[in-house]
Design a protein around this motif. Structure first.
Motif, PDB file in Angstrom:
ATOM      1  N   THR A 281       0.857  -1.185   0.000  1.00 21.46           N
ATOM      2  CA  THR A 281       0.000   0.000   0.000  1.00 21.46           C
ATOM      3  C   THR A 281       0.890   1.230   0.000  1.00 21.46           C
ATOM      4  N   HIS A 282       0.374   2.308  -0.564  1.00 21.50           N
ATOM      5  CA  HIS A 282       1.072   3.593  -0.487  1.00 21.50           C
ATOM      6  C   HIS A 282       0.058   4.725  -0.591  1.00 21.50           C
ATOM      7  N   VAL A 283       0.355   5.810   0.102  1.00 19.64           N
ATOM      8  CA  VAL A 283      -0.520   6.985   0.062  1.00 19.64           C
ATOM      9  C   VAL A 283      -0.217   7.754  -1.221  1.00 19.64           C
ATOM     10  N   VAL A 284      -1.242   7.932  -2.047  1.00 18.03           N
ATOM     11  CA  VAL A 284      -1.116   8.686  -3.288  1.00 18.03           C
ATOM     12  C   VAL A 284      -1.369  10.161  -3.023  1.00 18.03           C
ATOM     13  N   ALA A 285      -2.384  10.458  -2.206  1.00 16.73           N
ATOM     14  CA  ALA A 285      -2.728  11.842  -1.871  1.00 16.73           C
ATOM     15  C   ALA A 285      -3.447  11.867  -0.532  1.00 16.73           C
ATOM     16  N   HIS A 286      -3.298  12.994   0.184  1.00 12.74           N
ATOM     17  CA  HIS A 286      -3.975  13.169   1.467  1.00 12.74           C
ATOM     18  C   HIS A 286      -4.416  14.622   1.552  1.00 12.74           C
ATOM     19  N   ASP A 287      -5.711  14.846   1.688  1.00 14.67           N
ATOM     20  CA  ASP A 287      -6.267  16.195   1.752  1.00 14.67           C
ATOM     21  C   ASP A 287      -6.811  16.449   3.148  1.00 14.67           C
ATOM     22  N   GLU A 288      -6.065  17.223   3.933  1.00  9.93           N
ATOM     23  CA  GLU A 288      -6.486  17.570   5.289  1.00  9.93           C
ATOM     24  C   GLU A 288      -7.155  18.941   5.334  1.00  9.93           C
ATOM     25  N   VAL A 289      -7.166  19.659   4.195  1.00 10.54           N
ATOM     26  CA  VAL A 289      -7.686  21.022   4.170  1.00 10.54           C
ATOM     27  C   VAL A 289      -9.209  21.038   4.117  1.00 10.54           C
ATOM     28  N   THR A 290      -9.794  20.269   3.202  1.00 10.18           N
ATOM     29  CA  THR A 290     -11.250  20.242   3.087  1.00 10.18           C
ATOM     30  C   THR A 290     -11.839  19.269   4.100  1.00 10.18           C
ATOM     31  N   ALA A 291     -13.056  19.525   4.489  1.00  7.11           N
ATOM     32  CA  ALA A 291     -13.722  18.629   5.447  1.00  7.11           C
ATOM     33  C   ALA A 291     -14.750  17.802   4.701  1.00  7.11           C
ATOM     34  N   PRO A 292     -14.835  16.523   4.941  1.00  4.36           N
ATOM     35  CA  PRO A 292     -13.972  15.740   5.820  1.00  4.36           C
ATOM     36  C   PRO A 292     -12.631  15.419   5.138  1.00  4.36           C
ATOM     37  N   ASP A 293     -11.644  15.017   5.960  1.00  5.42           N
ATOM     38  CA  ASP A 293     -10.347  14.603   5.420  1.00  5.42           C
ATOM     39  C   ASP A 293     -10.553  13.445   4.458  1.00  5.42           C
ATOM     40  N   THR A 294      -9.781  13.444   3.377  1.00  2.98           N
ATOM     41  CA  THR A 294      -9.798  12.312   2.447  1.00  2.98           C
ATOM     42  C   THR A 294      -8.378  11.879   2.166  1.00  2.98           C
ATOM     43  N   MET A 295      -8.244  10.621   1.799  1.00  5.39           N
ATOM     44  CA  MET A 295      -6.946  10.053   1.472  1.00  5.39           C
ATOM     45  C   MET A 295      -7.132   9.088   0.308  1.00  5.39           C
ATOM     46  N   LEU A 296      -6.207   9.129  -0.642  1.00  7.17           N
ATOM     47  CA  LEU A 296      -6.219   8.193  -1.753  1.00  7.17           C
ATOM     48  C   LEU A 296      -5.077   7.220  -1.550  1.00  7.17           C
ATOM     49  N   LEU A 297      -5.418   5.935  -1.458  1.00  4.75           N
ATOM     50  CA  LEU A 297      -4.417   4.885  -1.266  1.00  4.75           C
ATOM     51  C   LEU A 297      -4.289   4.042  -2.519  1.00  4.75           C
ATOM     52  N   GLY A 298      -3.050   3.703  -2.866  1.00  5.64           N
ATOM     53  CA  GLY A 298      -2.797   2.713  -3.897  1.00  5.64           C
ATOM     54  C   GLY A 298      -2.567   1.384  -3.200  1.00  5.64           C
ATOM     55  N   VAL A 299      -3.349   0.385  -3.555  1.00  2.00           N
ATOM     56  CA  VAL A 299      -3.266  -0.922  -2.896  1.00  2.00           C
ATOM     57  C   VAL A 299      -3.039  -1.993  -3.960  1.00  2.00           C
ATOM     58  N   CYS A 300      -1.904  -2.684  -3.862  1.00  2.00           N
ATOM     59  CA  CYS A 300      -1.600  -3.763  -4.798  1.00  2.00           C
ATOM     60  C   CYS A 300      -2.188  -5.064  -4.244  1.00  2.00           C
ATOM     61  N   VAL A 301      -3.105  -5.653  -5.007  1.00  2.00           N
ATOM     62  CA  VAL A 301      -3.797  -6.866  -4.576  1.00  2.00           C
ATOM     63  C   VAL A 301      -3.341  -8.054  -5.430  1.00  2.00           C
ATOM     64  N   ASP A 302      -2.907  -9.110  -4.771  1.00  2.00           N
ATOM     65  CA  ASP A 302      -2.484 -10.345  -5.437  1.00  2.00           C
ATOM     66  C   ASP A 302      -3.642 -11.333  -5.375  1.00  2.00           C
ATOM     67  N   SER A 303      -4.194 -11.673  -6.538  1.00  2.00           N
ATOM     68  CA  SER A 303      -5.312 -12.624  -6.582  1.00  2.00           C
ATOM     69  C   SER A 303      -4.886 -13.943  -7.229  1.00  2.00           C
ATOM     70  N   SER A 304      -3.592 -14.239  -7.193  1.00  2.00           N
ATOM     71  CA  SER A 304      -3.084 -15.443  -7.859  1.00  2.00           C
ATOM     72  C   SER A 304      -3.598 -16.740  -7.236  1.00  2.00           C
ATOM     73  N   GLN A 305      -4.048 -16.701  -5.996  1.00  2.00           N
ATOM     74  CA  GLN A 305      -4.554 -17.904  -5.339  1.00  2.00           C
ATOM     75  C   GLN A 305      -6.064 -18.075  -5.487  1.00  2.00           C
ATOM     76  N   VAL A 306      -6.705 -17.148  -6.217  1.00  2.00           N
ATOM     77  CA  VAL A 306      -8.165 -17.207  -6.399  1.00  2.00           C
ATOM     78  C   VAL A 306      -8.502 -18.157  -7.542  1.00  2.00           C
ATOM     79  N   ARG A 307      -9.434 -19.050  -7.290  1.00  2.00           N
ATOM     80  CA  ARG A 307      -9.933 -19.955  -8.329  1.00  2.00           C
ATOM     81  C   ARG A 307     -11.424 -19.739  -8.469  1.00  2.00           C
ATOM     82  N   VAL A 308     -11.890 -19.666  -9.712  1.00  3.12           N
ATOM     83  CA  VAL A 308     -13.321 -19.534  -9.986  1.00  3.12           C
ATOM     84  C   VAL A 308     -13.836 -20.914 -10.368  1.00  3.12           C
ATOM     85  N   LEU A 309     -14.880 -21.385  -9.655  1.00  4.58           N
ATOM     86  CA  LEU A 309     -15.411 -22.729  -9.854  1.00  4.58           C
ATOM     87  C   LEU A 309     -16.871 -22.692 -10.283  1.00  4.58           C
ATOM     88  N   THR A 310     -17.289 -23.728 -10.995  1.00  4.25           N
ATOM     89  CA  THR A 310     -18.703 -23.913 -11.290  1.00  4.25           C
ATOM     90  C   THR A 310     -19.357 -24.531 -10.054  1.00  4.25           C
TER      91      THR A 310
END
Length: 76
Positions: free
Chosen positions: A5-34
């Motif tokens: 994860t990493h913080v891309v942007a953080h806005d503390e000036v406007t209310a409410p505070d917002t933060m944009l996070l970059g999240v790398c998700v590994d789905s290599s262990q996911v299997r789709v089944l019938t």
């Protein structure tokens, strides 16, 4: 599984505070089944994608995900 994860942007000036996070998700262990258990799609070693999560701080001070999006290039 979350790889990084990493913080891309953080806005503390406007209310409410917002933060944009970059999240790398590994789905290599996911299997789709019938319903019968047949594998429709198995994960692979390159199954990672960058998710962009916008978090908004509540009045109680907790952070909630308010938006989920993906960049033009989702590789991570």
């Amino acid at each position: 599984m979350i790889v990084s994860t990493h913080v891309v942007a953080h806005d503390e000036v406007t209310a409410p505070d917002t933060m944009l996070l970059g999240v790398c998700v590994d789905s290599s262990q996911v299997r789709v089944l019938t319903e019968e258990g047949t594998v429709v799609r198995a994960g692979g070693s390159a199954d990672r994608s960058l998710n962009l999560l916008t978090l908004t701080r509540t009045s109680a001070g907790t952070w909630l995900v308010s938006k989920l999006s993906f960049p033009d290039n989702p590789n991570c």
